[in-house]
Design a protein around this motif. Structure first.
Motif, short mmCIF file in Angstrom:
data_model
loop_
_atom_site.label_atom_id
_atom_site.label_comp_id
_atom_site.label_asym_id
_atom_site.label_seq_id
_atom_site.Cartn_x
_atom_site.Cartn_y
_atom_site.Cartn_z
N PHE A 173 13.49 -5.42 -28.60
CA PHE A 173 12.53 -4.23 -29.17
C PHE A 173 11.41 -3.98 -28.32
O PHE A 173 10.84 -3.05 -28.51
CB PHE A 173 12.06 -5.02 -30.43
CG PHE A 173 13.10 -5.19 -31.65
CD1 PHE A 173 13.88 -4.23 -31.50
CD2 PHE A 173 12.95 -6.06 -32.47
CE1 PHE A 173 15.15 -4.32 -32.50
CE2 PHE A 173 13.89 -6.30 -33.45
CZ PHE A 173 15.18 -5.33 -33.30
N GLU A 174 10.74 -5.13 -27.72
CA GLU A 174 9.67 -4.94 -26.48
C GLU A 174 10.11 -3.85 -25.34
O GLU A 174 9.61 -3.04 -24.96
CB GLU A 174 9.40 -6.17 -25.99
CG GLU A 174 8.58 -7.27 -26.73
CD GLU A 174 8.20 -8.52 -26.31
OE1 GLU A 174 8.48 -8.67 -24.75
OE2 GLU A 174 7.83 -9.39 -26.89
N GLN A 175 11.43 -4.06 -24.96
CA GLN A 175 12.02 -3.17 -24.03
C GLN A 175 12.20 -1.73 -24.71
O GLN A 175 11.86 -0.78 -24.03
CB GLN A 175 13.37 -3.54 -23.56
CG GLN A 175 13.44 -4.96 -22.81
CD GLN A 175 14.92 -5.42 -22.58
OE1 GLN A 175 15.77 -4.39 -22.32
NE2 GLN A 175 14.98 -6.63 -22.07
N ILE A 176 12.64 -1.67 -25.83
CA ILE A 176 12.90 -0.28 -26.59
C ILE A 176 11.21 0.44 -26.58
O ILE A 176 11.20 1.48 -26.36
CB ILE A 176 13.26 -0.34 -27.99
CG1 ILE A 176 14.61 -0.76 -27.97
CG2 ILE A 176 13.09 0.74 -28.83
CD1 ILE A 176 15.36 -1.32 -29.26
N ASN A 177 10.20 -0.53 -27.07
CA ASN A 177 8.76 0.02 -27.35
C ASN A 177 8.31 0.57 -25.80
O ASN A 177 7.53 1.40 -25.89
CB ASN A 177 8.02 -0.96 -27.74
CG ASN A 177 8.22 -1.54 -29.06
OD1 ASN A 177 8.66 -0.56 -30.16
ND2 ASN A 177 7.98 -2.74 -29.72
N ALA A 178 8.79 -0.21 -24.73
CA ALA A 178 8.38 0.22 -23.43
C ALA A 178 8.97 1.43 -23.16
O ALA A 178 8.36 2.35 -22.75
CB ALA A 178 8.60 -0.95 -22.55
N LYS A 224 7.93 -14.83 -40.33
CA LYS A 224 7.74 -13.88 -39.05
C LYS A 224 9.19 -13.41 -39.07
O LYS A 224 9.30 -12.19 -38.43
CB LYS A 224 7.47 -14.90 -37.83
CG LYS A 224 7.36 -13.98 -36.63
CD LYS A 224 7.13 -14.96 -35.41
CE LYS A 224 7.24 -14.16 -34.18
NZ LYS A 224 6.93 -15.06 -33.06
N LYS A 225 10.34 -14.27 -39.32
CA LYS A 225 11.71 -13.66 -38.88
C LYS A 225 12.12 -12.52 -39.82
O LYS A 225 12.69 -11.49 -39.58
CB LYS A 225 12.70 -14.94 -39.11
CG LYS A 225 14.07 -14.49 -39.13
CD LYS A 225 14.86 -15.92 -39.62
CE LYS A 225 16.34 -15.82 -39.18
NZ LYS A 225 16.58 -15.64 -37.68
N GLN A 254 18.70 -15.90 -30.93
CA GLN A 254 19.13 -14.75 -30.96
C GLN A 254 18.13 -13.65 -31.35
O GLN A 254 17.71 -12.54 -31.23
CB GLN A 254 20.29 -14.35 -32.10
CG GLN A 254 21.65 -14.85 -31.70
CD GLN A 254 22.82 -14.84 -32.76
OE1 GLN A 254 22.53 -15.30 -33.74
NE2 GLN A 254 23.92 -14.58 -32.34
N ASP A 255 17.04 -14.25 -32.43
CA ASP A 255 15.86 -13.53 -32.85
C ASP A 255 14.91 -13.51 -31.44
O ASP A 255 14.25 -12.44 -31.39
CB ASP A 255 15.04 -14.55 -33.73
CG ASP A 255 15.61 -14.68 -35.15
OD1 ASP A 255 16.57 -13.66 -35.32
OD2 ASP A 255 15.70 -15.55 -35.83
N GLN A 256 14.91 -14.32 -30.37
CA GLN A 256 13.87 -14.24 -29.41
C GLN A 256 14.52 -13.20 -28.43
O GLN A 256 13.78 -12.27 -28.09
CB GLN A 256 14.02 -15.58 -28.54
CG GLN A 256 12.99 -15.43 -27.39
CD GLN A 256 13.08 -16.99 -26.59
OE1 GLN A 256 13.76 -17.69 -27.19
NE2 GLN A 256 12.35 -16.80 -25.40
#
Length: 217
Positions: free
Chosen positions: A199-204, A149-150, A191-193
């Protein structure tokens, strides 16, 4: 790492460049680290180097080199792979806020050092099982599934990488399960979290921008 995932990371760098430069630089380093992992050239040095963000033209050059190296890997042309790797490192060094020649030497030396230490750790693990017991008491580990996943790779690919000694300190238990040390990676689970949340913020932001464009039409 799938090509699509690497492309998505690059797009995140370019998007963040206009929003948060420091975050964009952090993601840019992740792009480099993950790609070097993919081609078996791990180095912990990237996170410590002060790098400027690449221009659109420089980003295009780096992405082109990444694609060429991945293509070469499929043909097992090691000489060409190393030629492209040196060119890739040259381009990264040019973005350093310090002496580019010195940074180039440090990156190459770090890669060589990691590969040598990696071979030595494999020999130790094979010869002294006691080392594994000691390691379990002092080190935190990932499972192959967590690393898949990483890195954006399949479990099977991660296990093959373990067998080839791509992760310093990784070893197989008596039950056949691979354990991969957290310190074999630059980024921590925390840091991964944080990166996933980013990335979720960027997608939003991208989705919102897309909705706005559609409305304007």
């Amino acid at each position: 790492m799938q090509k699509h995932d690497q492309d998505k990371l690059w797009e995140s760098v370019l998007t963040l460049a206009d929003i948060d430069v420091d975050q964009a630089k952090a993601v840019f380093k992740v792009v480099i680290e993950r790609f070097l992992h993919k081609v078996g050239m791990f180095t912990p040095l990237v996170s410590k180097i002060p790098l400027s963000l690449p221009s659109s033209e420089k980003a295009h050059v780096l992405r082109k080199l990444e694609n060429e190296m991945l293509e070469i890997l499929s043909h097992n042309d090691k000489d060409k792979k190393y030629e492209l790797l040196v060119e890739y490192i040259d381009n990264i060094s040019d973005l350093s806020e310090e002496d580019s020649l010195l940074i180039r030497r440090k990156i190459l030396a770090s890669i060589l050092s990691e590969k040598i230490e990696n071979r030595q750790s494999i020999e130790i693990n094979e010869i002294t099982p006691e080392y594994q017991i000691k390691q379990e008491k002092t080190t935190s580990f990932y499972t192959p599934k967590e690393v898949s996943k990483k890195m954006g790779l399949s479990d099977q690919t991660i296990r093959r990488m373990c067998e080839k000694g791509k992760f310093p300190g990784a070893y197989q238990t008596g039950g056949g399960h691979w354990k991969i040390p957290h310190n074999a990676f630059i980024t921590t689970p925390e840091q991964d979290q944080k990166a996933d949340e980013l990335f979720e913020q960027i997608n939003a932001i991208n989705e919102k921008a897309g909705d706005a464009d559609e409305f304007d039409l």
